[in-house]
Design an enzyme around this catalytic site. Structure first.
Site, short mmCIF file in Angstrom:
data_model
loop_
_atom_site.label_atom_id
_atom_site.label_comp_id
_atom_site.label_asym_id
_atom_site.label_seq_id
_atom_site.Cartn_x
_atom_site.Cartn_y
_atom_site.Cartn_z
N ASN A 22 46.33 38.66 34.53
CA ASN A 22 45.51 39.36 33.54
C ASN A 22 45.18 40.74 34.11
O ASN A 22 44.36 40.86 35.02
CB ASN A 22 44.23 38.53 33.30
CG ASN A 22 43.23 39.26 32.44
OD1 ASN A 22 43.53 40.27 31.81
ND2 ASN A 22 41.99 38.75 32.41
N TRP A 23 45.82 41.75 33.57
CA TRP A 23 45.64 43.11 34.11
C TRP A 23 44.31 43.75 33.68
O TRP A 23 43.96 44.82 34.15
CB TRP A 23 46.80 44.02 33.66
CG TRP A 23 48.07 43.78 34.40
CD1 TRP A 23 48.39 42.72 35.21
CD2 TRP A 23 49.23 44.64 34.42
NE1 TRP A 23 49.65 42.86 35.72
CE2 TRP A 23 50.19 44.03 35.25
CE3 TRP A 23 49.54 45.85 33.80
CZ2 TRP A 23 51.44 44.60 35.49
CZ3 TRP A 23 50.78 46.41 34.04
CH2 TRP A 23 51.72 45.81 34.87
N LYS A 24 43.64 43.11 32.75
CA LYS A 24 42.37 43.66 32.24
C LYS A 24 42.57 45.11 31.79
O LYS A 24 43.63 45.42 31.26
CB LYS A 24 41.27 43.52 33.30
CG LYS A 24 41.20 42.08 33.82
CD LYS A 24 39.98 41.79 34.64
CE LYS A 24 40.01 40.34 35.08
NZ LYS A 24 38.81 39.90 35.75
N HIS A 109 38.09 35.13 27.08
CA HIS A 109 37.82 35.46 28.48
C HIS A 109 36.32 35.78 28.64
O HIS A 109 35.70 36.34 27.74
CB HIS A 109 38.67 36.66 28.91
CG HIS A 109 38.62 36.88 30.39
ND1 HIS A 109 37.57 37.54 31.00
CD2 HIS A 109 39.46 36.52 31.39
CE1 HIS A 109 37.78 37.56 32.31
NE2 HIS A 109 38.92 36.95 32.57
N GLU A 111 34.82 38.00 30.13
CA GLU A 111 34.46 39.41 29.98
C GLU A 111 34.35 39.80 28.51
O GLU A 111 33.67 40.75 28.16
CB GLU A 111 35.46 40.29 30.75
CG GLU A 111 35.22 40.17 32.25
CD GLU A 111 36.43 40.42 33.12
OE1 GLU A 111 37.45 40.90 32.61
OE2 GLU A 111 36.35 40.10 34.33
N GLU A 179 37.55 29.06 34.36
CA GLU A 179 37.21 30.20 35.21
C GLU A 179 35.69 30.29 35.39
O GLU A 179 34.99 30.84 34.52
CB GLU A 179 37.67 31.51 34.55
CG GLU A 179 39.16 31.62 34.36
CD GLU A 179 39.57 33.07 34.29
OE1 GLU A 179 40.30 33.52 35.18
OE2 GLU A 179 39.15 33.77 33.36
N GLY A 185 36.49 37.93 40.22
CA GLY A 185 36.45 39.30 40.74
C GLY A 185 35.63 39.48 42.00
O GLY A 185 35.25 40.58 42.36
N SER A 226 39.08 34.68 41.62
CA SER A 226 39.35 35.03 43.02
C SER A 226 40.50 34.25 43.65
O SER A 226 40.47 33.95 44.85
CB SER A 226 38.08 34.87 43.87
OG SER A 226 37.10 35.77 43.43
N GLY A 247 43.39 37.71 38.16
CA GLY A 247 42.95 39.03 37.68
C GLY A 247 43.46 40.12 38.59
O GLY A 247 44.65 40.46 38.62
P1 PGA Z 1 40.05 37.63 39.47
O1 PGA Z 1 39.91 37.52 37.88
O2 PGA Z 1 41.32 36.95 39.87
O3 PGA Z 1 40.03 39.08 39.75
O4 PGA Z 1 38.83 36.90 40.04
C1 PGA Z 1 40.27 36.38 37.19
C2 PGA Z 1 40.10 36.59 35.71
O5 PGA Z 1 39.19 37.32 35.30
O6 PGA Z 1 40.88 36.06 34.91
#
Ligand code: PGA
Length: 267
Positions: A22-24, A109, A111, A179, A185, A226, A247
């Site tokens: 997931n490149w966000k 997600h 976020e 998650e 993150g 993470s 992520g």
């Molecule tokens: P991360 O993010 O691997 O940077 O913890 C995971 C995600 O938000 O899907």
């Protein structure tokens, strides 16, 4: 994975794994996005039992898709609207994603939930995207944990709310990504494999309760938060999950490749 529509699952066999990047909202330019993708593409991943999905920002999807003609990397979007079309400024439909020949979409997600997406909205998105034939990666996860165990109820309610109105004959292409929000993150705060397995079992139990044994059993359950090359193998193989949602590290071609390689070693 199920992108290839396997016929009958042999549950004794180790299931195929799905690793989703997931490149966000990164990187800042199409030039940089192409560079990252080309670098990743150049790594040779031999394990055919791992399916890789890259979910870049919408605006890069088409260009990146055109850089790849193979059959081992799939593309996905990070969100989708629930309507087929309409006056929804800024939104993207399942039909649009499909028209780029992208097969996956992340829905719900944390976020997006943090900026106001409710379970009800998530359920509408899941329903429509599944109806249109996309593989839907539905994210669930608790914000925090304490000793009271309230997170179990939270996850169960989030799952049921996010799948409200979705029938067992509609979930052939559903994937759940667990998650825990507190682990996203953060770097070194991935959950331990034992706790991941516990959460997977809770999610599995709920899927079986909602969709019946065979369908509930067949829904892949991923872990995200993470994940990196040092913990990926134990999360997947000791946590007994069907793959990872990655992520930050999915934007680093070396590290993302290493994650795939580490998980491959378990087969
Ligand atoms: P991360 O993010 O691997 O940077 O913890 C995971 C995600 O938000 O899907």
């Amino acid at each position: 994975m199920r992108a290839k529509h396997p016929k009958k699952k042999n549950t004794k066999q180790k299931r195929e794994k799905l690793i989703v990047g997931n490149w966000k909202m990164y990187p800042n330019s199409i030039a940089e996005a192409k560079k990252i993708f080309m670098n990743f593409k150049s790594k040779r991943h031999q394990n055919t039992r791992i399916t890789t999905v890259i979910c870049p920002p919408f605006v890069y999807l088409n260009d990146l898709k055109h850089l790849y003609t193979g059959a081992k990397i799939f593309f996905g979007a990070q969100d989708v609207h629930w309507a087929k079309e309409g006056a929804y400024t800024g939104e993207i439909s399942s039909e649009m994603i499909k028209s780029l020949r992208c097969r996956f979409v992340i829905v719900g997600h944390s976020e997006r939930r943090a900026i106001g997406e409710t379970d009800e909205m998530v359920a509408k998105k899941v329903k429509h995207a599944l109806k249109e034939g996309l593989h839907v990666i539905l994210c669930v996860g608790e914000d925090e944990r304490d000793d009271s165990g309230a997170f179990v109820r939270f996850i169960e309610e989030q799952l049921h709310g996010s799948l409200a109105g979705i029938m067992k004959n509609e979930v052939k292409k559903l994937v759940i990504a667990y998650e825990p929000v507190w682990a996203i993150g953060k770097g070194n705060t991935a959950m331990d494999p034992h706790s991941i397995e516990q959460m997977k079992l809770i999610i599995r139990k709920n899927m079986i309760k909602k969709f019946g044994h065979d369908v509930g059993e067949s829904i892949p359950i991923l872990y995200g938060g993470s994940a990196d090359s040092t913990n990926a193998a134990e999360i997947v193989h000791e946590g007994h999950v069907d793959g990872l949602l990655v992520g930050r590290h999915s934007l680093n071609p070396d590290e993302f490749s290493k994650i795939i390689d580490e998980v491959s070693k378990g087969f």
